[in-house]
Write a protein that holds these residues in place. Sequence first.
Motif, PDB file in Angstrom:
ATOM      1  N   GLY A  56      64.826 -29.641 113.517  1.00 14.20           N
ATOM      2  CA  GLY A  56      63.610 -29.536 114.317  1.00 14.20           C
ATOM      3  C   GLY A  56      62.414 -29.256 113.433  1.00 14.20           C
ATOM      4  N   GLY A  57      61.259 -29.060 114.072  1.00 10.74           N
ATOM      5  CA  GLY A  57      60.029 -29.023 113.282  1.00 10.74           C
ATOM      6  C   GLY A  57      59.321 -27.687 113.244  1.00 10.74           C
ATOM      7  N   GLN A  58      59.888 -26.638 113.890  1.00 18.18           N
ATOM      8  CA  GLN A  58      59.140 -25.387 114.023  1.00 18.18           C
ATOM      9  C   GLN A  58      59.558 -24.357 112.988  1.00 18.18           C
ATOM     10  OE1 GLN A  58      56.541 -25.215 116.166  1.00 18.18           O
ATOM     11  NE2 GLN A  58      57.061 -27.386 116.419  1.00 18.18           N
ATOM     12  N   PHE A  59      58.819 -24.282 111.893  1.00 17.72           N
ATOM     13  CA  PHE A  59      59.087 -23.244 110.895  1.00 17.72           C
ATOM     14  C   PHE A  59      57.787 -22.607 110.450  1.00 17.72           C
ATOM     15  CE2 PHE A  59      62.660 -26.186 110.408  1.00 17.72           C
ATOM     16  CZ  PHE A  59      63.691 -25.301 110.701  1.00 17.72           C
ATOM     17  N   HIS A  60      57.866 -21.312 110.256  1.00 14.31           N
ATOM     18  CA  HIS A  60      56.715 -20.610 109.693  1.00 14.31           C
ATOM     19  C   HIS A  60      56.606 -20.917 108.198  1.00 14.31           C
ATOM     20  CE1 HIS A  60      54.651 -17.158 107.810  1.00 14.31           C
ATOM     21  NE2 HIS A  60      53.877 -17.260 108.867  1.00 14.31           N
ATOM     22  N   SER A  61      57.749 -20.909 107.516  1.00 15.58           N
ATOM     23  CA  SER A  61      57.753 -21.104 106.058  1.00 15.58           C
ATOM     24  C   SER A  61      58.818 -22.112 105.669  1.00 15.58           C
ATOM     25  CB  SER A  61      58.069 -19.784 105.338  1.00 15.58           C
ATOM     26  OG  SER A  61      57.224 -18.758 105.794  1.00 15.58           O
ATOM     27  N   ILE A  62      58.539 -22.835 104.628  1.00 17.73           N
ATOM     28  CA  ILE A  62      59.536 -23.739 104.052  1.00 17.73           C
ATOM     29  C   ILE A  62      59.602 -23.488 102.556  1.00 17.73           C
ATOM     30  CG2 ILE A  62      60.201 -26.134 103.623  1.00 17.73           C
ATOM     31  CD1 ILE A  62      58.647 -26.893 106.153  1.00 17.73           C
ATOM     32  N   GLY A  63      60.801 -23.232 102.073  1.00 11.87           N
ATOM     33  CA  GLY A  63      61.020 -23.118 100.623  1.00 11.87           C
ATOM     34  C   GLY A  63      61.953 -24.230 100.200  1.00 11.87           C
ATOM     35  N   ALA A  64      61.518 -25.012  99.250  1.00 11.37           N
ATOM     36  CA  ALA A  64      62.334 -26.149  98.822  1.00 11.37           C
ATOM     37  C   ALA A  64      62.427 -26.152  97.305  1.00 11.37           C
ATOM     38  CB  ALA A  64      61.712 -27.452  99.322  1.00 11.37           C
ATOM     39  N   ALA A  65      63.630 -26.198  96.798  1.00  9.45           N
ATOM     40  CA  ALA A  65      63.835 -26.194  95.347  1.00  9.45           C
ATOM     41  C   ALA A  65      64.672 -27.412  94.978  1.00  9.45           C
ATOM     42  CB  ALA A  65      64.547 -24.915  94.924  1.00  9.45           C
ATOM     43  N   PHE A  66      64.240 -28.094  93.938  1.00  8.99           N
ATOM     44  CA  PHE A  66      64.914 -29.333  93.571  1.00  8.99           C
ATOM     45  C   PHE A  66      65.239 -29.375  92.080  1.00  8.99           C
ATOM     46  CE2 PHE A  66      62.352 -30.384  97.278  1.00  8.99           C
ATOM     47  CZ  PHE A  66      63.259 -31.075  98.060  1.00  8.99           C
ATOM     48  N   ALA A 288      64.978 -20.567 100.530  1.00  5.35           N
ATOM     49  CA  ALA A 288      64.288 -19.970 101.682  1.00  5.35           C
ATOM     50  C   ALA A 288      63.558 -18.697 101.259  1.00  5.35           C
ATOM     51  CB  ALA A 288      65.295 -19.659 102.787  1.00  5.35           C
ATOM     52  N   ARG A 289      64.185 -17.926 100.395  1.00  9.11           N
ATOM     53  CA  ARG A 289      63.565 -16.692  99.918  1.00  9.11           C
ATOM     54  C   ARG A 289      62.266 -16.958  99.162  1.00  9.11           C
ATOM     55  NH1 ARG A 289      68.374 -12.909  97.464  1.00  9.11           N
ATOM     56  NH2 ARG A 289      69.644 -12.851  99.337  1.00  9.11           N
ATOM     57  N   LEU A 290      62.228 -18.110  98.484  1.00  8.68           N
ATOM     58  CA  LEU A 290      61.033 -18.444  97.708  1.00  8.68           C
ATOM     59  C   LEU A 290      59.794 -18.485  98.597  1.00  8.68           C
ATOM     60  CD1 LEU A 290      62.160 -21.363  95.390  1.00  8.68           C
ATOM     61  CD2 LEU A 290      61.572 -19.031  94.726  1.00  8.68           C
ATOM     62  N   ALA A 291      59.968 -19.098  99.766  1.00 12.16           N
ATOM     63  CA  ALA A 291      58.823 -19.270 100.660  1.00 12.16           C
ATOM     64  C   ALA A 291      58.429 -17.954 101.289  1.00 12.16           C
ATOM     65  CB  ALA A 291      59.177 -20.274 101.757  1.00 12.16           C
ATOM     66  N   ASP A 292      59.401 -17.087 101.371  1.00 14.69           N
ATOM     67  CA  ASP A 292      59.261 -15.892 102.164  1.00 14.69           C
ATOM     68  C   ASP A 292      58.089 -15.025 101.742  1.00 14.69           C
ATOM     69  OD1 ASP A 292      60.656 -14.580 104.321  1.00 14.69           O
ATOM     70  OD2 ASP A 292      60.752 -12.932 102.858  1.00 14.69           O
ATOM     71  N   GLU A 293      57.909 -14.906 100.456  1.00  8.79           N
ATOM     72  CA  GLU A 293      56.882 -13.985  99.969  1.00  8.79           C
ATOM     73  C   GLU A 293      55.808 -14.686  99.149  1.00  8.79           C
ATOM     74  OE1 GLU A 293      56.666 -10.351 100.181  1.00  8.79           O
ATOM     75  OE2 GLU A 293      57.946 -10.806 101.895  1.00  8.79           O
ATOM     76  N   ALA A 294      55.725 -15.997  99.288  1.00  5.01           N
ATOM     77  CA  ALA A 294      54.712 -16.704  98.515  1.00  5.01           C
ATOM     78  C   ALA A 294      53.335 -16.146  98.845  1.00  5.01           C
ATOM     79  CB  ALA A 294      54.760 -18.201  98.835  1.00  5.01           C
ATOM     80  N   ALA A 295      52.599 -15.761  97.838  1.00  4.38           N
ATOM     81  CA  ALA A 295      51.323 -15.095  98.045  1.00  4.38           C
ATOM     82  C   ALA A 295      50.275 -16.063  98.583  1.00  4.38           C
ATOM     83  CB  ALA A 295      50.836 -14.486  96.739  1.00  4.38           C
ATOM     84  N   GLU A 296      50.352 -17.285  98.144  1.00  3.69           N
ATOM     85  CA  GLU A 296      49.331 -18.240  98.563  1.00  3.69           C
ATOM     86  C   GLU A 296      49.997 -19.391  99.287  1.00  3.69           C
ATOM     87  OE1 GLU A 296      46.482 -19.117  95.461  1.00  3.69           O
ATOM     88  OE2 GLU A 296      47.377 -17.491  94.300  1.00  3.69           O
TER      89      GLU A 296
END
Lengths: 379, 379
Positions: A56-66, A288-296
């Motif tokens: 689905g499309g409803q997320f507050h934050s997205i963390g993606a690592a490749f 997911a954790r990466l996005a969690d606290e991203a300052a900007e």
Amino acid sequence: MEATLGIEGGATKTTWVVLDAEGRVQATGRIGPGNVSLLREEELRALLAAIRTETGGQFHSIGAAFAGCHLAAQRERIAGLLRVFWPSAKRVVVAEDAHSAFAGAFGSGEGIVVIAGTGSNVRGYREGRWARAGGWGHILGDPGSAYDLAHIALQRVYDAFDATEGLVPLGESFLERTGQKDLEELFVYIHSDPSKDRIAALAPCVLESAAAGDRFAVDVVLSRCGLLADQVKCVAEKLRFDRPKVALVGGLFEHSEAYALLFEEQVRSRLAVSTVFVSRVPGAVGAARLADEAAEEHPGVEPKPSRILLRESATSLDGALTEERNPRSRFLDRKSVPELVELFLAEERLVEEALRERKEEIAAADRKSSYAVFCLKKK
Amino acid sequence: MEATLGIEGGATKTTWVVLDAEGRVQATGRIGPGNVSLLREEELRALLAAIRTETGGQFHSIGAAFAGCHLAAQRERIAGLLRVFWPSAKRVVVAEDAHSAFAGAFGSGEGIVVIAGTGSNVRGYREGRWARAGGWGHILGDPGSAYDLAHIALQRVYDAFDATEGLVPLGESFLERTGQKDLEELFVYIHSDPSKDRIAALAPCVLESAAAGDRFAVDVVLSRCGLLADQVKCVAEKLRFDRPKVALVGGLFEHSEAYALLFEEQVRSRLAVSTVFVSRVPGAVGAARLADEAAEEHPGVEPKPSRILLRESATSLDGALTEERNPRSRFLDRKSVPELVELFLAEERLVEEALRERKEEIAAADRKSSYAVFCLKKK
């Protein structure tokens, strides 16, 4: 909705996880390869579209690592694509997989993460600063990786043959594994497809021989993981670390206790550390954790470690560096990614209890690992 | 008709030469790639058919040497094909290109040939016995080859960057050569096509930097050609050679005096040799020599050195290891393969005279080479 989507794309598969606002796993899944250096634009779009359909499309934050996501321009391009599929996300963070591994192991803590799978990589974080060493891929570096171990071991088998006209036992093991008759045939086999994965697939021969006490194989492993330990020292010095925590991530550490033991020994012979442990937190959770606290919120931001999920990373202390695995860690080894995620993240209380129960065992890991390495060397 | 056809197939081209009964060149030509490990059956047929069209079908002997021709089964298969196109040939000898290089350098003599081009290889022959070391290709070995020099130099540039966050001058040279902005971009460039040829193409950066006295590049060259010199020692010991002649064959030796000098120094520090010289006899001529003295006529025979053309191989003493090339050797460098063949083989008297004239110069080569290496090291 304060849900977070975590995505980790690797050479062979891409995994994703949906976490609720409390960091609990709501859903997980996996899909095809996600090394962004190897994917064409439309393949990456198809990958993201498939995840969008599932989650689905409803997320507050997205963390993606490749894997293969090294350049800022790449990260910005991918962040832009993520915003196409999830336009309402408030935070989008794109990073290399080394960063998700770090976040998986340490949350918002400080430390050094060492990744050893098909490739290798070392990253440290302390007082707001990142430092790196290695991670340059199988051609330019990656000492102590599966590719590197197999590659150098193959070279030494051929060197030994040149010197003595004889086949060392590790060479016999390579022939058996590949179904080739002699080193001439193995030569043709290797050069007919000298791909990274094909060579890396021979690493288990090296590690199994080392674990069985074969001196030739132990020497290969010691010399190559010694170079990886040099990189740990290099990162520790860059960050002026005093006794850092060192987290070991990736298939080599997870599947070979001999390797983890020999590597730990190499690290400890080079620098003072507070602990060395195998982290088994799935990469998508780290992402997911990466996005969690991203300052900007702008795309491509250099991610800061996350705080929310810190407590789970302690599970990574699970006895991989002790001589014998406890029954629970064996159990973990056979679980699928979604099962692992469930176990690590949803059953928090169990984890805490398990840790409390095994304090003594963890404290003893040092002595045991030194002993095991001694046994290997004696043979 | 006692004419001999010589064919040498390499990674980028196949050359052929027709010699009359006295070993004089009647015709020469070149055609596409001839690494038999990489050619499909129909491609190899097309290659031979094209040569057949150019040369006609009447030969007493055929000597054919190919890169990648390692297995006896391969040699027999190719010999069978040659007999299809030249059914009246009395002798057909198929071998690896290392054997044609040896025959080119030594004829029926004894010695050790060292090949350093994109790959590397060492072969020796004494009292009816062959010995080898190396030649296992860019994945499994080939120390001191163009691929190896560039590969290891790249790794060290990245290691230096990890340690210091700085770019050594050799790294700048790599960036300039490839048109990349920084090591991150070079990383992507290399991994987007990590082929043998693309990496080997960076070897001139290393050799030019070494020749200019860059310590970092000199260290790379010394360490890697030291491993190649180890293989020379290994072959000398296998054959119980007392002061062997050592012939240097291939692009690295021909195009970089710095490399030839550094390598010679490494060889001389490891074993006593009677002479070290650069051989410039074209590979197709070497291949023709292989057939010339083959004791048996069945396909795939292990070739014996040829006697007929021995006198020409002395031309390879031409001053490549002296500090300054004489005008004639510069002239040779710019000649085409057919022109070289003509010069080496048809103008026998000139060659003899030239050698006689330059006896003193050749005798002085040792002292000069040591001096030049000393200069390089001083910087």
